[in-house]
Scaffold this active site. Structure first.
Site, mmCIF file in Angstrom:
data_model
loop_
_atom_site.group_PDB
_atom_site.id
_atom_site.type_symbol
_atom_site.label_atom_id
_atom_site.label_comp_id
_atom_site.label_asym_id
_atom_site.label_seq_id
_atom_site.Cartn_x
_atom_site.Cartn_y
_atom_site.Cartn_z
ATOM 1 C CD GLN A 10 -3.100 0.528 2.262
ATOM 2 O OE1 GLN A 10 -3.110 -0.582 2.767
ATOM 3 N NE2 GLN A 10 -3.973 1.450 2.599
ATOM 4 C CB SER A 88 2.727 -4.606 4.102
ATOM 5 O OG SER A 88 1.532 -4.499 4.826
ATOM 6 C CG LEU A 89 -1.296 -5.347 -0.665
ATOM 7 C CD1 LEU A 89 -2.546 -6.179 -0.491
ATOM 8 C CD2 LEU A 89 -1.619 -4.017 -1.326
ATOM 9 N NE ARG A 113 -2.920 -7.678 4.734
ATOM 10 C CZ ARG A 113 -2.219 -6.577 4.575
ATOM 11 N NH1 ARG A 113 -2.647 -5.658 3.722
ATOM 12 N NH2 ARG A 113 -1.094 -6.377 5.239
ATOM 13 C CG HIS A 196 2.356 -4.145 9.593
ATOM 14 N ND1 HIS A 196 2.195 -5.466 9.280
ATOM 15 C CD2 HIS A 196 2.210 -3.454 8.433
ATOM 16 C CE1 HIS A 196 1.976 -5.579 7.970
ATOM 17 N NE2 HIS A 196 1.975 -4.365 7.445
ATOM 18 C CD GLN A 245 1.590 -9.130 6.164
ATOM 19 O OE1 GLN A 245 0.506 -8.588 6.225
ATOM 20 N NE2 GLN A 245 2.190 -9.410 5.024
#
Length: 293
Positions: A10, A88-89, A113, A196, A245
């Site tokens: 992102q 991440s993503l 998500r 996170h 995660q």
């Protein structure tokens, strides 16, 4: 010589992303139309013609970046990764690239998500900040000073660049402390919430069921996962790491270091932007980088 394929997260989105691909590649067009059907709205209209503000909605951003990366991967011939990772993503994109997830299942999980993270942000108003020019250990030490507010390391992007995550008050106070400790900059980011961090626990619980119900296949190559930067090929462990995660930091610095230690000499970033290429160069100057975007 090993080739690592890496996938952005992102923040890499831009207006018009994927439009050229859609217009010039029949297979890409089929993937995009399938995505519109799965999502229940025409995300292509927002990607191709929307504003920056339109693209910043979490429910749009995450599927848009995923689609741009994965469709590029699927429509570029002769890509054979020896290892993959995503920021991440981007970890979801990497799991489609190494065949752990199907395109359809990957997109469904990313959409869930995004929606779960959006809801978690609404439950706990929160934010993130980038800390530049301070040693990781010092940033961690300052984060531990906060006991009544949530302040945690969230993204270990490269040496001297660490993103922290937490409550709005906690992050504002932490930025002051980071500057006092010698940080070149400590800048609150324009994000919707504390990604996170423990404040994403509601989203983690929501996503856990969706991941548990999804079939994960055996990969074609190892995936280096965000939670501990280690390579994995066991679908059950990959599942659990993907769940963890959401509330754990992204260990990108360590991920690239481990990939290089295990033989990676070439890194190809697939998807919008070139952020990860820049980070790789700061972590491993000898590594060759390029982008497919």
């Amino acid at each position: 010589m090993k080739h690592a394929y890496i996938f952005p997260g992102q923040g890499s989105q831009f207006p018009g992303m994927g439009k050229e691909l859609y217009e010039n590649n029949t297979l890409a067009r089929e993937y995009f139309e399938q995505a519109n059907e799965i999502l229940g709205f025409r995300i292509t209209d927002i990607m191709f013609n929307g504003t920056e503000a339109d693209l910043k909605q979490t429910k749009v951003t995450q599927p848009a970046v995923f689609l741009h990366s994965v469709i590029l991967f699927e429509t570029t011939p002769d890509l054979k990764p020896d290892m993959v990772a995503g920021h991440s993503l981007g970890e979801f994109s990497s799991l489609v690239a190494n065949r752990v997830l199907s395109f359809q299942d990957g997109l469904k999980l990313v959409a869930k998500r995004a929606a779960a993270m959006q809801r978690a942000c609404e439950i706990n108003p929160s934010t993130m900040a980038a800390v530049l020019g301070l040693d990781d250990a010092k940033v961690e030490e300052i984060c531990k000073e906060f006991t009544t507010e949530v302040v945690v390391p969230a993204n270990y992007n490269c040496p001297g660049q660490l993103v922290i995550s937490g409550s709005i008050e906690g992050i504002n106070q932490a930025c002051i402390r980071m500057k006092e400790a010698g940080a070149k900059r400590a800048l609150v980011l324009p994000v919707g919430g504390a990604f996170h961090s423990p404040l994403m626990e509601p989203a983690k619980e929501e996503l856990q069921d969706a991941i548990a119900a999804t079939h994960f296949y055996n990969p074609t190559c190892p995936v280096y996962q965000n939670v501990d930067a280690q390579p994995y090929i066991d679908p059950n462990i990959i599942k659990q790491n993907l769940i963890n995660q959401l509330t754990a930091p992204v260990r990108w610095t360590q991920t690239v270091q481990h990939m290089v230690a295990n033989g990676a000499t070439h890194f190809t970033e697939i998807g919008p932007g070139a952020v990860l290429q820049g980070l790789v160069k700061k972590i491993s100057k000898e590594s060759e980088t390029k982008g497919i975007n």
